[in-house]
Design a protein around this motif. Structure first.
Motif, mmCIF file in Angstrom:
data_model
loop_
_atom_site.group_PDB
_atom_site.id
_atom_site.type_symbol
_atom_site.label_atom_id
_atom_site.label_comp_id
_atom_site.label_asym_id
_atom_site.label_seq_id
_atom_site.Cartn_x
_atom_site.Cartn_y
_atom_site.Cartn_z
ATOM 1 N N THR A 1 -18.695 54.281 -19.207
ATOM 2 C CA THR A 1 -20.105 54.454 -19.578
ATOM 3 C C THR A 1 -20.708 53.135 -20.034
ATOM 4 O OG1 THR A 1 -19.705 56.744 -20.228
ATOM 5 C CG2 THR A 1 -21.704 55.702 -21.075
ATOM 6 N N GLU A 2 -19.983 52.401 -20.874
ATOM 7 C CA GLU A 2 -20.500 51.121 -21.357
ATOM 8 C C GLU A 2 -20.653 50.115 -20.212
ATOM 9 O OE1 GLU A 2 -18.874 53.373 -24.680
ATOM 10 O OE2 GLU A 2 -17.975 52.785 -22.764
ATOM 11 N N THR A 3 -19.728 50.172 -19.255
ATOM 12 C CA THR A 3 -19.816 49.262 -18.110
ATOM 13 C C THR A 3 -21.051 49.571 -17.266
ATOM 14 O OG1 THR A 3 -17.403 49.129 -18.060
ATOM 15 C CG2 THR A 3 -18.584 48.323 -16.120
ATOM 16 N N ILE A 4 -21.328 50.854 -17.057
ATOM 17 C CA ILE A 4 -22.537 51.234 -16.316
ATOM 18 C C ILE A 4 -23.782 50.783 -17.064
ATOM 19 C CG2 ILE A 4 -23.884 53.192 -15.446
ATOM 20 C CD1 ILE A 4 -21.200 54.692 -15.148
ATOM 21 N N LEU A 5 -23.816 50.958 -18.380
ATOM 22 C CA LEU A 5 -24.966 50.509 -19.170
ATOM 23 C C LEU A 5 -25.165 48.999 -19.044
ATOM 24 C CD1 LEU A 5 -24.536 52.660 -22.405
ATOM 25 C CD2 LEU A 5 -26.280 52.921 -20.625
ATOM 26 N N PHE A 6 -24.067 48.252 -19.020
ATOM 27 C CA PHE A 6 -24.168 46.807 -18.825
ATOM 28 C C PHE A 6 -24.778 46.487 -17.470
ATOM 29 C CE2 PHE A 6 -22.101 43.284 -16.569
ATOM 30 C CZ PHE A 6 -22.727 42.227 -17.222
ATOM 31 N N PHE A 7 -24.310 47.164 -16.414
ATOM 32 C CA PHE A 7 -24.856 46.928 -15.077
ATOM 33 C C PHE A 7 -26.349 47.260 -15.032
ATOM 34 C CE2 PHE A 7 -20.471 47.743 -12.965
ATOM 35 C CZ PHE A 7 -20.110 46.429 -13.188
ATOM 36 N N ILE A 8 -26.750 48.356 -15.682
ATOM 37 C CA ILE A 8 -28.162 48.734 -15.703
ATOM 38 C C ILE A 8 -28.996 47.652 -16.376
ATOM 39 C CG2 ILE A 8 -29.815 50.363 -16.693
ATOM 40 C CD1 ILE A 8 -27.690 52.554 -16.306
ATOM 41 N N LEU A 9 -28.552 47.197 -17.549
ATOM 42 C CA LEU A 9 -29.287 46.150 -18.265
ATOM 43 C C LEU A 9 -29.355 44.866 -17.462
ATOM 44 C CD1 LEU A 9 -27.930 46.639 -21.913
ATOM 45 C CD2 LEU A 9 -30.228 47.166 -21.063
ATOM 46 N N ALA A 10 -28.244 44.519 -16.799
ATOM 47 C CA ALA A 10 -28.221 43.282 -16.006
ATOM 48 C C ALA A 10 -29.169 43.366 -14.821
ATOM 49 C CB ALA A 10 -26.795 42.997 -15.540
ATOM 50 N N CYS A 11 -29.291 44.551 -14.220
ATOM 51 C CA CYS A 11 -30.231 44.722 -13.101
ATOM 52 C C CYS A 11 -31.679 44.712 -13.584
ATOM 53 C CB CYS A 11 -29.946 46.026 -12.363
ATOM 54 S SG CYS A 11 -28.457 45.995 -11.339
ATOM 55 N N LEU A 12 -31.925 45.268 -14.765
ATOM 56 C CA LEU A 12 -33.282 45.309 -15.303
ATOM 57 C C LEU A 12 -33.730 43.967 -15.852
ATOM 58 C CD1 LEU A 12 -33.224 48.769 -17.156
ATOM 59 C CD2 LEU A 12 -34.285 48.223 -14.951
ATOM 60 N N ALA A 13 -32.768 43.168 -16.320
ATOM 61 C CA ALA A 13 -33.105 41.846 -16.887
ATOM 62 C C ALA A 13 -32.145 40.795 -16.336
ATOM 63 C CB ALA A 13 -33.041 41.895 -18.412
ATOM 64 N N PRO A 14 -32.178 40.553 -15.019
ATOM 65 C CA PRO A 14 -31.214 39.629 -14.412
ATOM 66 C C PRO A 14 -31.306 38.203 -14.940
ATOM 67 C CG PRO A 14 -32.973 40.170 -12.868
ATOM 68 C CD PRO A 14 -33.120 41.108 -14.024
ATOM 69 N N GLN A 15 -32.470 37.843 -15.468
ATOM 70 C CA GLN A 15 -32.619 36.500 -16.022
ATOM 71 C C GLN A 15 -31.768 36.295 -17.266
ATOM 72 O OE1 GLN A 15 -34.788 38.934 -16.123
ATOM 73 N NE2 GLN A 15 -36.053 38.911 -17.976
#
Length: 203
Positions: free
Chosen positions: A158-172
């Motif tokens: 779950t935490e890994t998916i949340l990280f991927f979501i945040l990284a996609c939403l704020a790739p910078q």
């Protein structure tokens, strides 16, 4: 850390869909292998900085990852299915990091590499614990019925998916998100090592 709690939310709808797929003859292994298609698409999308598309494909992959277990529970749980599922998971996690690296090698390469090393640590600590737990006849269903012992930790699926979501939403901000999640992974590795030492001591 959040996997057990998330199962109370996602298991009921996945179970219903899994039962339907099992009834029409779709196997759990087919669902696992199908998940590789959106997984590969997510890497392509990340490499081309199509972050919205990448996020959608990542979520489809993760939906399939939960769905294959539901299908198996309504048909047949197999050791090979469990093996295929976990191998596919770790390949997918590393591949997503490769996608972010390809999106901006100059900015993301070191952070992606550092997090990939951390993923090796969490993966090996997870699998080594499962191997010795099986040898000692230990089991748990805290994260549902599985083919082998699923050890918890601060950084789980779950935490890994949340990280991927945040990284996609704020790739910078990928670099700092990656370093932060790497730190969480290392806390997980240390916690698992202490738990293994306490549980597996022979003296």
């Amino acid at each position: 850390m959040l996997d057990a709690a998330m199962r109370t939310i996602i298991d009921p709808p996945l179970d219903r869909l899994g039962a339907l797929l099992a009834r029409i003859g779709v196997s759990a292994d087919c669902v696992t292998l199908f998940a590789l298609i959106p997984g590969a698409g997510a890497v392509w999308a990340l490499a081309h900085q199509a972050y919205g598309l990448a996020l959608a494909l990542i979520l489809v992959n993760r939906l399939c990852d939960g769905l294959d277990g539901a299908v198996a529970r309504h048909s047949r749980l197999t050791d090979f299915g469990g093996y295929l599922d976990i191998v596919s998971d770790f390949i997918f996690y590393a591949a997503v990091l490769l996608g972010f690296l390809l999106a901006d090698p100059d900015a993301n390469a070191i952070a992606a590499a550092a997090l990939m090393v951390s993923f090796f640590g969490t993966g090996s600590s997870f699998l080594a614990f499962a191997t010795i737990a099986a040898k000692r006849g230990l089991s748990t269903e805290a994260r549902g019925a599985k083919s082998f012992y699923y050890m918890g930790g601060l950084a789980e699926g779950t935490e890994t998916i949340l990280f991927f979501i945040l990284a996609c939403l704020a790739p910078q901000h990928f670099q700092w998100l990656a370093y932060g999640f790497a730190a969480i992974c290392w806390i997980t590795i240390a916690g698992r090592a202490l738990q293994a030492r306490a549980l597996f001591r022979d003296d």
